[in-house]
Each structure stands twice: as C-alpha cells, then as structure tokens.
Design an enzyme around this catalytic site. Structure first.
Site, short mmCIF file in Angstrom:
data_model
loop_
_atom_site.label_atom_id
_atom_site.label_comp_id
_atom_site.label_asym_id
_atom_site.label_seq_id
_atom_site.Cartn_x
_atom_site.Cartn_y
_atom_site.Cartn_z
N GLU A 167 -95.01 82.44 -33.73
CA GLU A 167 -95.41 81.07 -33.40
C GLU A 167 -94.37 80.41 -32.49
O GLU A 167 -93.81 79.36 -32.78
CB GLU A 167 -95.62 80.23 -34.66
CG GLU A 167 -96.81 80.71 -35.49
CD GLU A 167 -97.18 79.75 -36.61
OE1 GLU A 167 -98.35 79.77 -37.04
OE2 GLU A 167 -96.30 78.98 -37.07
N GLU A 275 -103.35 84.54 -37.43
CA GLU A 275 -103.17 83.82 -38.69
C GLU A 275 -104.35 82.89 -38.90
O GLU A 275 -104.68 82.09 -38.02
CB GLU A 275 -101.88 82.98 -38.69
CG GLU A 275 -100.61 83.77 -38.85
CD GLU A 275 -99.41 82.87 -39.13
OE1 GLU A 275 -99.61 81.78 -39.71
OE2 GLU A 275 -98.29 83.28 -38.77
#
Length: 380
Positions: A167, A275
């Site tokens: 991320e 995710e």
C-alpha cells in the site's frame, strides 16, 4: 525431501476428509488468475489456541481453503519487528511451506518496515533510518530483498509473486511526519527500481521467476500513482495490486470496476484486488473493537454469512469481467483468541473473517471456487 514425503499422505487424507465433509470439491481458477487469501495471521492464531473447523470438525486452514478453490496464499514480511515473533522470515517460511504442501502459489509481501506499512504510513526500518543517501538506501533495499529471496530459494520456498512494498501510496522508507508530503519521485523511483531489480536478479538464478507486484490502497489513488511512477521511470512490473475497502474509499463498486478496466487498457500489467474483505456480522466476539462496521456496508449486501458470500462472488466476477485477474481476501483467519494485540485482547477483524466465532468455515469461502466466467486471457 523426507518431510515432504511424510506430509503428502496426510494432505491426501485431509483432502479426502474435506471432500466428504463439505460435500464435494470446488473449481480452481485458470492459470494467470488468482483467487486467494492472506494467511499471515494463521500461525499466530493457532499458537493462541484457535481451531479452524469445517462442519464442526478441525481442519488445516491451508488445505481447507485449497479444497474450496483457493490457489494463492499471500504472506507479509517485516524487516525487524521486535514487538512480535511473527511475520519475520522464520514465520514466513512456515507459512510458505504450509502453502506449498497444500498446493497453492505464494505472494510474498515486503512491507519494508518494522511495523505495518499502509496507505497512511511507510516508516523506514530502524536499521536503515540513519541512511540519508538515496543510492545507499536503494542498495540496502536491494540487498535485503535479494538475500531474502535467495534464502527462500535455497530452501525450496521461492514465491511465485513478490510485492515490492505494501500500500505504497506515500513515499516509501519514510517517516510518519512525511507521510502526507508530496512524493520525491526521483528518490521513490530509485528505491522501487532497486527492489524490482532484486526480484528479477533473484529469479534469474531460480527455477521460479517471481512476478513483481506494486500495490496501492483504494482505487481512487491507483491511476494517479502509476502515472507518476511511469513518468519517473518505474515500469518493470507485472501486476497492479489494489486494496478495496468501502469504508476507506471514495469509490463505489462501479468506480472500482472502472479503474480495473482502464488499468487493463492502459498498462501491460495485470490488475487485481489484492486486499478485500466484508463483514459476515456486526457482532463483536471480544474486547477488540471491529474495524469494519456498518459504515463499510454496501446496499444489497447485508452483514450476514449469505450477504458476505454474495458480495465476494459478485466482486470477483465483476473484477474478472472488467479485465482483472482476481481477488485476494485479507486475513480470513484472524479470529478472536485469548491473545492480546497492542490495542486489546482478541481480534479487530473477527466479524470480517471467513470463519465464524466458533472457527467454522463460512459460506463466504465459496467465492474461491465459484464457477466464474473468465472472459479474458490473463497476461503471461
């Protein structure tokens, strides 16, 4: 070798038992598509007394999810997390071995931090914090990545996919104070390219050539980030990973699918939701507050076992229909336990797992092996 020979009959017995208990087997996605789960918490949960079950019977969670059609296990790696004995290289090796024994591919997720790296922070490991020169820092990142992968390869544990960062919305190897500042792309590109080069160099001497993934949180951030990365010279990657949690995103599902479609049109890399999660209940099993509550719900998908199942199947089918190559569920096994986190006893995710509060597999796990319509050819 002898360990693998001893484990194989056990896994065969597991598979036979699971087929009987669950009433059959599920499909597996074609090559190049990924329907998987991040199982980084499982070793810790089992040490904390968690028992995973199917129809009330204890089951190995890796073999169980494989039997439902899962083909990929994602596992995180921190550099030197002194606050936990998990998600270090030893723990990662255990997870990869379990994944291999169950017959699944592996995605290794380098956080390049001693703690959680995410869309809000990318904190440099303590061992590298004194390195101010970007070339020297890039070399440290390269060496760490290469040495880790070569050690895994020596043990027969080379992952098929590797994330260079987790991320990475903000500048990597940074500080909490700099998290909101504009990215210095000259520095950022140098670091990313060092990590990518390490993966390529490790694969050059291995029978497994890992695919490289870069990963951004929330779809609204993906296209601007990759445009900036491309302009700065970061181009040698195979996969674009997206985190999608409605609670933290400005985009609804149609917005997500549009991003996936444009990525497929504009980049040679494959795009996937690496995710995702959805609550199966709003009830809390312990003292740890649930991270996903009513503010994450989407109309038409109630926080029930069947609502979670429908959401995941619809999500995966629409991602695939728009040119993506799959969905990975984040932490289906982070159940409530007697163990404490730094915040509370139990789990902040117990209502968004793929197992109920007793440890029984939920119908949401059907999404791994659902008979999807695979309408495109995944990139090689």
């Amino acid at each position: 070798m002898h360990g693998t020979q001893q484990i194989a009959p056990k896994l065969a017995r597991w598979a036979a038992l699971l087929a009987i208990v669950t009433g059959g087997t599920w499909a597996e996605a074609p090559q190049g598509y990924y329907l998987g789960a991040d199982l980084s918490y499982v070793n810790e949960m089992e040490d904390c007394g968690v028992v995973y079950r199917v129809a009330g019977k204890p089951a190995d969670p890796f073999a169980l999810l494989k039997s439902r059609g899962a083909n990929l296990v994602r596992v995180r790696l921190w550099n030197d997390a002194r606050w936990t004995p998990y998600s270090n290289l030893s723990d990662v090796k255990k997870t990869i071995r379990r994944s291999r024994q169950a017959g699944m591919q592996v995605l290794l997720d380098f956080h390049y931090s001693d703690d959680w790296a995410d869309g809000e922070k990318q904190i440099i490991p303590k061992a590298w914090a004194h390195i101010a020169d970007s070339d020297a820092l890039a070399q440290a990142l390269y060496d760490f990545t290469l040495q880790t992968l070569r050690e895994l390869d020596r043990d027969g544990l080379m992952p098929e996919l590797v994330q260079v960062g987790n991320e990475t919305n903000g500048e990597i190897l940074s500080t909490l104070e700099r998290a909101k500042e504009p990215i210095d792309w000259a520095r950022n590109a140098k670091l990313f390219n060092a990590g990518i080069r390490a993966v390529r160099d490790a694969g050059a001497k291995s029978s497994i050539k890992p695919r490289v993934m870069l990963h951004i949180a929330q779809p609204e951030n993906v296209e601007p980030w990759f445009a900036a990365a491309k302009a700065a010279g970061v181009t040698d990657f195979d996969l674009i990973g997206i985190s999608y949690y409605r609670r933290w995103s400005t985009q609804d599902l149609d917005g997500l699918y549009a991003v996936v479609r444009r990525l497929r049109q504009n980049y040679r890399a494959d795009a996937l939701v690496v995710e995702a999660a959805y609550p199966w209940t709003l009830e809390n099993a312990d003292q740890s507050a649930n991270l996903l509550g009513s503010d994450t719900l989407i109309e038409g998908y109630p926080a029930t076992p069947s609502g979670q199942r429908r959401y995941l199947i619809d999500l995966a089918q629409r991602v695939i229909a728009n040119g993506g190559v799959g969905v990975v569920y984040w932490e289906p096994g982070w159940l409530s336990s007697k163990c404490k986190t730094r915040w509370a006893t139990g789990s902040a995710w117990d209502n968004a797992t793929l197992f109920d509060h007793r440890g029984d597999l939920l119908p949401g796990a059907d999404f791994f092996g659902f008979p999807y319509v695979f309408s495109k050819q995944a990139a090689p």
